[in-house]
Design an enzyme around this catalytic site. Structure first.
Site, mmCIF file in Angstrom:
data_model
loop_
_atom_site.group_PDB
_atom_site.id
_atom_site.type_symbol
_atom_site.label_atom_id
_atom_site.label_comp_id
_atom_site.label_asym_id
_atom_site.label_seq_id
_atom_site.Cartn_x
_atom_site.Cartn_y
_atom_site.Cartn_z
ATOM 1 N NE ARG A 1 -12.798 -67.686 -77.017
ATOM 2 C CZ ARG A 1 -13.540 -67.064 -76.204
ATOM 3 N NH1 ARG A 1 -13.011 -66.287 -75.211
ATOM 4 N NH2 ARG A 1 -14.967 -67.381 -76.060
ATOM 5 C CD GLU A 8 -12.566 -64.109 -71.897
ATOM 6 O OE1 GLU A 8 -13.878 -63.646 -71.814
ATOM 7 O OE2 GLU A 8 -12.281 -64.961 -71.519
ATOM 8 C CB SER A 15 -11.777 -65.116 -67.335
ATOM 9 O OG SER A 15 -12.531 -63.911 -67.303
ATOM 10 C CD GLU A 49 -21.226 -69.359 -72.565
ATOM 11 O OE1 GLU A 49 -21.253 -68.227 -73.391
ATOM 12 O OE2 GLU A 49 -20.118 -69.929 -72.270
ATOM 13 N NE ARG A 74 -16.971 -72.522 -69.290
ATOM 14 C CZ ARG A 74 -16.112 -71.457 -69.114
ATOM 15 N NH1 ARG A 74 -16.259 -70.298 -69.739
ATOM 16 N NH2 ARG A 74 -14.917 -71.792 -68.253
ATOM 17 N NE ARG A 101 -15.798 -64.036 -78.184
ATOM 18 C CZ ARG A 101 -15.428 -63.040 -77.621
ATOM 19 N NH1 ARG A 101 -14.028 -62.612 -77.630
ATOM 20 N NH2 ARG A 101 -16.234 -62.441 -76.836
ATOM 21 C CG HIS A 102 -18.897 -68.648 -77.638
ATOM 22 N ND1 HIS A 102 -19.170 -67.530 -78.203
ATOM 23 C CD2 HIS A 102 -18.612 -68.606 -76.293
ATOM 24 C CE1 HIS A 102 -18.896 -66.574 -77.176
ATOM 25 N NE2 HIS A 102 -18.667 -67.155 -76.057
#
Lengths: 530, 173
Positions: free
Chosen positions: A504, A453, A456, A304, A302, A310-311
């Site tokens: 996670r 989360e 997904s 991001e 990712r 948590r990323h």
């Protein structure tokens, strides 16, 4: 030499020198005496070294280059129990701590999260020089020792093997550590807050990660990653038992699967490619190819630029995709049951690891219900509204609201694990199946652990025409996903699935607060090494 | 702000005829021009006057001690709560939370003007609190919820949602 010369010169000087000069002279004389003493001592020692009866019993081994196959069984530290008392054994371990006291030297030997006390005392098997050698070994060096296992009267509280100690007869260094360590293991396992009170050092996260190899040796890290391996194994075992097939998918792909913004671009010969955000398209194509139930464990990327607790930019995805008969809840039930099996397995098989982590990072035990609680998105919003949160019906959950909802659910249902079903269509990727009863919603779901989360998922569109429409609605270049859309033209079963982040799950199961703790070599926007 | 507060207070006290107020100075201190006599200046002064006018002097306290406590907290409201810088809000909440630990109302067991004005003053702070914070200042929240449901008090202010059960584990920060 020069000093002696100076001294000589001053002696020749006539009488009547100043007080200062006298003092100086005295000092020089003392220095010379000390030097002579030292030399005498050294000579003594050399002499002693020469008649050291134990000099074959210790030393630094030549580098192990596989010269010989020794027929020597090495006992693991964790197997050193009272049953082995009075046996003569060999052990390979690290020096965790060492403490010399006169004619004795105590070592704590460590292998993984297990420690045992070893004692070298001057006597029949060890000479003074050998004890000294042992006392001077640097922390974290790897050694081989031959020793007799002895029961102890009083439990050794500081070690994991509390009932025995080792009386060392031989000690050889296999690999020597540098004397200065970038961080001390004791500092790295100290519970948060304890250090402040006693004025002791704690190690901050960046120092840990910069020296990850040493940090990974701590009992806490050892336990975390053993448990993480357990999550993977339980995931595989459960799904294989349910008749799933493990697949491997490419990570270099031609088009982004869910929104184009957060993908890494790599140059691919004369064109460019992307790093996979998820094996989404490929696991679906496997469904179209009649594999029915597939899963995949592998890296996911990712791009991001979010520096949160948590990323990560690269993590391990546990992905599931499965064809169902009539309703996607069939799949939801499969997935939640898999999660429940994982939680149960961890609870049954990894109690030691959980306790070890809890010592440094205390948390409440993880709770879940059977069958798993399933709430609709609307119900979730209603709970938030009742708690005074204002948000629109089709808004996505923000992180604080997500966490708050987790607390509300925990309070009401006493579970740390639940499913939130029927998300608004607008906040989900293009391949999500719309809800037949209300086109604003979709057949999609998220799963949460401790209010965060972890998964997904959704029913996917298995109709090429609707899929084209949805892709166009999201402004996706149809040319690039042609192969994907085409795979649904020749008969595609209805299917659903989801993707879980391994780090996670580990983090939230253990109640940790930063995902970097559960990633062995974490990658985030600011960290590419080690 | 102070003017809306005074008009709410009037309704709360059951005064039929609304007064007309002006303000003075940069800080917009409320002024009440009486029909007979000198103008009254300042929120607490006017509020006390309205209480007298409504013949509800019990709201100022029954005993000398109670009256002193009420005055003390009215002053606290004006001096500390109003114009409080953002970084000091926590201190106020902490003080108040500690004070209210063993009390139903600010003056103890009776409802007074101090409750009304403190509620009006602190509303803007409580509205902004996250659930976790409301739970941290549990006594403030309990008192606040009680006052906002006290007959006739709320008027111009929106109700604040207060959870009756603890959501966060105790001792967790």
């Amino acid at each position: 030499m020069t000093k002696e010369n100076v001294q000589g010169a001053s002696e020749e000087e006539p009488q009547g020198q100043s007080k200062k000069g006298l003092k100086k002279q005295q000092k020089e004389a003392e220095k010379a005496a000390k030097k002579a003493e030292k030399q005498a001592k050294l000579a003594d020692q050399q002499e002693a070294d020469e008649d050291d009866f134990a000099k074959d019993r210790y030393g630094v081994c030549p580098m192990v280059q596989s010269q010989q196959k020794l027929d020597r069984a090495l006992v693991r530290v964790q197997d050193l129990t009272p049953e082995k008392a009075e046996q003569q054994i060999w052990v390979r371990a690290r020096i965790h701590t060492s403490r010399a006291k006169g004619k004795q030297c105590f070592l704590v030997l460590r292998h993984q999260q297990f420690t045992v006390q070893a004692l070298i005392a001057v006597g029949d098997h060890a000479s003074k020089q050998m004890v000294k050698f042992a006392a001077n070994l640097t922390k974290e060096s790897i050694i081989d020792v031959e020793a007799v296992v002895k029961k102890v009267d009083q439990k050794i509280e500081s070690c994991s093997q509390q009932d025995v100690e080792l009386h060392v007869e031989r000690i050889f260094v296999i690999s020597q550590s540098e004397p200065r360590l970038p961080l001390q293991l004791e500092d790295a396992v100290r519970p948060e807050g304890d250090g402040d009170e006693e004025g002791r050092a704690t190690v901050n996260q960046d120092t840990r990660l910069d020296n990850r190899v040493i940090d990974l040796r701590t009992t806490t890290s050892q336990a975390i990653f053993r448990l993480q391996s357990g999550v993977c194994q339980l995931f595989r075992d459960t799904l294989i038992n349910k008749g799933f097939v493990e697949i491997q998918t490419p990570k270099i792909i031609s088009a982004a699967s869910e929104g184009g913004a957060n993908v890494f671009t790599v140059s691919y010969f004369k064109t460019s490619a992307y790093l996979a955000q998820s094996p989404q398209l490929y696991k679906q194509m496997c469904i179209c190819a009649d594999f029915d139930k597939v899963f995949c464990v592998g890296p996911v990327f990712r791009a991001e630029d979010s520096n949160t607790h948590r990323h990560l930019t690269e993590f391990v995805g546990l992905d599931i995709e499965m064809a169902f008969n009539y309703h996607y809840h069939e799949v939801v039930d499969y997935i939640t049951d898999t999660m429940v099996q994982i939680f149960k397995g961890l609870h049954d098989r990894f109690q030691t690891e959980i306790q070890t982590v809890n010592k440094q990072y205390p948390s409440e035990p993880f709770k879940f219900l059977e069958p798993t609680l399933r709430l609709e998105y609307k119900e979730g919003l209603a709970m938030l509204k009742a708690a005074g949160v204002e948000m629109g019906d089709e808004d996505d959950l923000s992180t604080p609201n997500e966490k708050l909802l987790g607390r509300l659910v925990k309070e009401k249902y006493d579970t740390d694990f639940y499913v939130l079903d029927k998300y608004p269509l607008a906040v989900r990727p293009f391949y999500t199946m719309p809800d037949p009863n209300n086109p604003k919603y979709s057949n999609s779901y998220d799963m949460f652990m401790r209010g965060e989360e972890i998964l997904s998922g959704a029913q996917r569109v298995h109709d090429a025409q609707l899929l084209t429409e949805r892709a166009m609605h999201h402004g996706i270049d149809l040319e690039k996903i042609k192969a994907y859309i085409d795979s649904f033209r020749y008969g595609a079963p209805p299917h659903a699935g989801g993707g879980i982040g391994l780090e996670r799950v580990t983090m939230l199961y253990l109640g940790l607060h930063n995902i970097r703790q559960t990633s062995m070599f974490p990658r985030d926007p600011k960290r590419l090494t080690p | 702000m102070a003017l809306r507060e005074l008009s709410s207070l009037e309704k709360c006290l059951g005064l039929k005829k609304p007064n007309k107020y002006g303000t003075q100075g940069e800080r917009k201190v409320p002024v009440l021009q009486n029909n007979n006599g000198a103008p009254l200046v300042g929120l607490v002064t006017i509020a006390s006057h309205l209480v007298h006018e409504a013949k509800k002097t019990v709201l100022l306290g029954n005993s000398a001690e109670e009256r002193a406590v009420v005055q003390q907290w009215l002053e606290y409201r004006i001096a500390r709560v109003d114009n409080c810088p953002k970084d000091e809000l926590k201190v106020i909440l902490k003080e108040l939370n500690h004070y209210l630990e063993d009390k139903v109302y600010i003056a103890g067991n009776v409802f007074t003007l101090a409750d009304i004005l403190m509620y009006y003053g602190i509303h803007r702070i409580v509205v902004e609190l996250a659930i976790q914070e409301k739970e941290r200042y549990l006594n403030v929240t309990r008192w606040f919820d009680h006052i906002q449901h006290y007959p006739g008090v709320r008027h111009h202010l929106p109700p604040v949602v207060v959870l009756r059960n603890r959501v966060y584990p105790s001792g967790h920060h």
